[in-house]
Design an enzyme around this catalytic site. Sequence first.
Site, PDB file in Angstrom:
ATOM      1  N   GLY A   1      93.891   6.808  86.170  1.00  0.00           N
ATOM      2  CA  GLY A   1      93.411   6.044  87.767  1.00  0.00           C
ATOM      3  C   GLY A   1      94.226   7.330  88.847  1.00  0.00           C
ATOM      4  N   ALA A   2      95.905   6.702  87.808  1.00  0.00           N
ATOM      5  CA  ALA A   2      96.624   8.196  89.233  1.00  0.00           C
ATOM      6  C   ALA A   2      98.350   8.457  87.729  1.00  0.00           C
ATOM      7  CB  ALA A   2      97.944   7.086  89.731  1.00  0.00           C
ATOM      8  N   MET A   3      98.572   9.102  88.407  1.00  0.00           N
ATOM      9  CA  MET A   3      99.819   9.780  87.330  1.00  0.00           C
ATOM     10  C   MET A   3     101.160  10.175  88.232  1.00  0.00           C
ATOM     11  SD  MET A   3     100.807  10.423  84.210  1.00  0.00           S
ATOM     12  CE  MET A   3     102.868  10.935  84.668  1.00  0.00           C
ATOM     13  N   GLU A   4     102.216   9.270  87.992  1.00  0.00           N
ATOM     14  CA  GLU A   4     103.445   9.114  88.797  1.00  0.00           C
ATOM     15  C   GLU A   4     104.190  10.204  88.371  1.00  0.00           C
ATOM     16  OE1 GLU A   4     104.314   7.703  84.641  1.00  0.00           O
ATOM     17  OE2 GLU A   4     102.526   7.620  85.376  1.00  0.00           O
ATOM     18  N   ASN A   5     103.816  11.773  88.372  1.00  0.00           N
ATOM     19  CA  ASN A   5     104.772  12.929  88.135  1.00  0.00           C
ATOM     20  C   ASN A   5     105.629  12.639  89.262  1.00  0.00           C
ATOM     21  OD1 ASN A   5     102.400  13.856  86.721  1.00  0.00           O
ATOM     22  ND2 ASN A   5     101.623  13.891  88.722  1.00  0.00           N
TER      23      ASN A   5
ATOM     24  N   HIS B   1     102.291   0.099  91.852  1.00  0.00           N
ATOM     25  CA  HIS B   1     102.098   1.011  90.264  1.00  0.00           C
ATOM     26  C   HIS B   1     103.314   2.024  90.137  1.00  0.00           C
ATOM     27  CE1 HIS B   1     101.437   0.947  85.677  1.00  0.00           C
ATOM     28  NE2 HIS B   1     101.196   2.008  86.231  1.00  0.00           N
ATOM     29  N   GLU B   2     102.177   2.947  90.614  1.00  0.00           N
ATOM     30  CA  GLU B   2     102.678   4.714  90.829  1.00  0.00           C
ATOM     31  C   GLU B   2     104.351   4.405  91.232  1.00  0.00           C
ATOM     32  OE1 GLU B   2     101.538   6.301  88.552  1.00  0.00           O
ATOM     33  OE2 GLU B   2      99.908   4.754  88.921  1.00  0.00           O
TER      34      GLU B   2
ATOM     35  N   HIS C   1     106.943   2.957  89.532  1.00  0.00           N
ATOM     36  CA  HIS C   1     107.929   4.058  88.176  1.00  0.00           C
ATOM     37  C   HIS C   1     108.932   4.625  88.350  1.00  0.00           C
ATOM     38  CE1 HIS C   1     105.392   3.598  84.127  1.00  0.00           C
ATOM     39  NE2 HIS C   1     103.737   3.457  85.112  1.00  0.00           N
TER      40      HIS C   1
ATOM     41  N   GLU D   1     105.036   0.576  81.362  1.00  0.00           N
ATOM     42  CA  GLU D   1     103.704   0.458  82.407  1.00  0.00           C
ATOM     43  C   GLU D   1     104.066  -1.007  82.348  1.00  0.00           C
ATOM     44  OE1 GLU D   1     102.032   3.005  83.328  1.00  0.00           O
ATOM     45  OE2 GLU D   1     102.438   4.419  81.962  1.00  0.00           O
TER      46      GLU D   1
END
Length: 1191
Positions: free
Chosen positions: A567-571, A606-607, A610, A629
């Site tokens: 869904g998404a990535m917290e880079n 959420h992201e 992180h 998570e």
Amino acid sequence: MEGGYVNEEDSDAIMGVESPAITSYTDPKQPNALRASAIYAPTTTTTATNASGNNKSLTNPPIATFALTTTTTTASSLSSTSQPPSPSAIGSPPPSTGGPLNGFVTKLRNFKFNDTKNIRKRLHFDYISKDRFLGGQLKTKNGQKYVFNGPPSGVYVSKPCLVVTAFIMVVILIFSILITYFVTSHGLGKPEANPSYITAQAQSKEHPEGNSTSVATAQFHVPDWLKDNFHTSTSSPNRIKDEENVVVPPVVKEEEKTIVPPVGDIPVVKSEGVNDDGDDITKPTDRLLQLHEGWRPIHYSIVIEPNVETSTNNGSLVIEIERDAKITSWEPIVLDVYNVSISNVRVIRSLEGNETDEVELDFDSDYGENNDSFVVKLNPSLASETQLKIALSLDFVSQVTDTLQGVYKTSYINPDTKKTEWMISTQFSPIDARRAFPCFDRPDMKANFTISIVRNSNMSMALSNMPKYHSDTHRLGYIRDEFMTTPKMPTYLVAFIVSNMVDSQYANSDGQLFPRVEIWTRPNFVDMTNYAYKMVRKFLPYYEEYFGIKNKLPKIDLVSVPDFGFGAMENWGLITFRDSALLVPEDQELASSSEHMQYVAQIIAHELAHFWFGNCVTPKSWDDLWLKEGFACYMSYKALNQAHPEFQIMDTFTVLEFKESMQHDADNTSHAISFDVRSTSDVRRIFDPISYSKGTILLRMLNSIVGDEAFRSATQDLLKTFAYANIDRNDLWVFLTRHGHEMGTLPKELNVKNIMDSWITQPGYPVVNVERRGANLVLRQERYLLPARNPLDKQRWFIPITFETDDLHKGDNIPTHWLTKDQEELVIPDVFTKETNNNNTVLYLNLNRQGYYRVNYDSVSWLALKKNFTLLPRITRAQLLDDALHLSQAEYLPYDIPLTFLLELYTSVDDELLWSAAKPGLNYLIYNLKREPAYETFRAFMKFIVRPAFDHYGLNEPDNESHLQLKHRALVANFACKFNYDRCTQVAQMRFREWMRDAKKNPIKPNLKSVIYCTALSEGSYPEWYFAYKQYKRTTSASEKEEILTSLGCTSKPWLLSKYLNMTINSTSGILKQDGALAFRAVATNAIGYEIAFDFLQTNIKEIADYYGDGFSTLTEMIKSLTIYMNKDYHKQQLQLLAANCHKLGLKAVESAINLAMEQVNDNIYWRTHSYDKLKSFLESIVSEFQINIF
């Protein structure tokens, strides 16, 4: 085109027939009729296109070139040979041949036979002249006309011509065999199993200036995936110059290069690429995780040039490495790699003090076992230097994949030019940074990263984790972008984007705010980014205040990637999203549903969470993935509740997260939330609801145990203590215990570790059985287990107990009692008095569902709860219905109890949480009854319950309703149409057909789209389906696309379902790889479609595995969705055959997924055998008692 949508005007193309190429020639010995038929003789011409675009014959190619090129076909050559001939070319003779047939060809092609239309649709031609066609006798019989004595159709071929043709074919066959034998025996050498060690000692004799690897001595082989581009990349003079500029590391003196630097290789290992039968197999690999100690990275300097055309990354890398003081033994340096070729390796001692001269160290280097690592062995004489620091320099070539892993390419259609635009994106989590560059690919190996990207000047932008501080021309047509150094972070957070996307200009309008926030997307999506930007600006201040730590990154870029696996990535500093997780249209026609807007807000929250948990403070290993998570999920609820209290999101938590976790944690296939991760498959497997939802629930339970203030204080201390470092769960337990004791919320005799270890280290969850024993309350526990309770299972938990009665109202969620692992039962004295201990006394446990367990009451308590149901708190009502349905599923309760609670929906028209709680249990019954006789009675029972609520709401959506009311209205409509309430199904079809009459104006309201689309396609036929698919391709709204994708699987027409499934592995269909599992699930959850889905999976399992790769468990998700209707023994046999096929193909991860799915089928079979008849009897009794019309 397989599975593609064809417009009405393209109906001719549906046949899949292309016009044959036409040539003409003159043979004076043949009559005109035969000359005409020969004109239509199809011919095939094969050409290849070289790098400069010139066509060359493939006859007699050089052996070396042939060996490298015959195994694959370039995209350009495929394109050139598949193009249909231009109109000007068809039927035109070569300039040198002219003749009497020139005019005849035109006349013949323009001649209009009466039956031309039918001839076009056939897959062959009758090559006869007009005269011969009309030469038969016309007769009539029974009013029908027939042609008799007509000449035979076809082409006349003489016997000598046939003999000559046969001879030529035999010669060609023999020649082909000889060429093949010559090439395979002389042109290709057998690859060695491993490349030779690259020894610095040996090289020093030839290269006294250093010990960089030499091509001639390294014995590198060209990997298969590089063969197509090897000659092109090594033969260009510009390429040599490029390598000079790219690969020279900053800490190494620049060397003068006169030849192209070598490209190393990971040799092919037969056991991974070839099965026992010798068939080549491309499959997901499951490799053991090797944790090599002894060295730690300090800093990476990366220069990388991703190339879309060649699908490769060329780059150079310098890693500053220090010896780990905790490890006393002398260990090699081991870098993780995956399909990465390495060359020009150098090891230099780090400069200290005033030193200016580089000192190169002797070393040996080679690929490790299974080629999943690159090993550098330094001279053992250095073992005594415990504080040794070095710089490891190397060049590398890696893949640009198309499986959404590592560095990958994806594309979209530019709405202005209508041309395909390519872009480069990354997805390194969890273990795919090693696909991009050699690295220490572990969460605990944190380092700083300085990244430089070389991009083609036709790509307008490049982004990475940090702001860009310099751009300059790298060489003609290429730009090099330099980025600032990152904070200390793990490799899985590294990210970059190269594309032609545009920013939304928020940073310019809010330039005074810190950090700078910008959203990047395609030009036509810019107006869909406002909602996301507002959420970011709401959540960031909340997190900074809650955690007591300011965000220190100067910028945050949010990027909408056209095809994205998660869904998404917290880079860190560069968060990537799939379109539907970031974009919210504000146009009324494309407006998102309330549920989608809540989803986008929660994903963003959420992201961002992180940045503190996961990025700044990182779990030491993947064993504790749930820590980062779980915290991100839990904090997203807190942040959204603070930003939008009207969403009542913390109440939704008690239904949504418990459903996700308990559903996956209820049988023997579950795993502990923290377990020993041993392989790559284990790493990917833990990204599941156990880590996310169960982790979230347990953190919320911890919050209730120690109280809000202690939980927050402990979190702040933890983050400040371990900033830019790593933690494990024991570190969290220590801080929570200390603050819980200080606040007085945690009894002194207890510590968090003793409480939580039982929840963390074993799978499953408990059922607390409640018994009234006089004035006392007696509690016992056992594991909730499907398909039925197991008295032999001795798992026990440390359970926090909260309860209320008519007389006792606690007021908070902090536990008052504990049911420990060692207690057979917990007796709470004097809960009831003699006056109040009667059948009407209400008792309920687990207040606000703070604990992770179900509650099973004795019959007296269930009856009292039912009688006073409307007086209970809303979360308790929802909890009771959910628990009752699932306790009956596992035979803890008879079905009469949950059925009587379901009847409460009849009068609880406005209780949206109660209706949401009913959904999971009802879905299980629907799936297991849908193909059984009892479904008729069950549907009648549910229609009776749903009717009052639907009659109240209808298929309408007022503009002034709240977020919760809109969600509830959609849920009621979903139930009504699902159970075929005609007032719902008929209106849904009418609304959809209204849209079909004017496709440019969608009259369907956002929150009702899902139910109306699915119902219309289920009740309709192919016109509705094709219309929906056309709208899928037309719309720019990502959420709308997902709604339509789901609805396309609702059709009842088997051929359309089959067509739809085939489109999921057709890259031209418009269905992105990120949506493959969604489309498959839509078919598999269709009672008509699930067998079609199983057949599709079994037939195409290898192709699906190759197409989707192993990065996001797409195949595993497909297999999970197959089992919901499987409840018979022959279904189990089908799965066993599929597992055997996967074993033969070497698809180990898929085979494991099937074995896990087998447990679900066993549970369904057990339920059908033991519970179906009892439920059927209860349903018939209720229908009879209430006189419900089953029609």
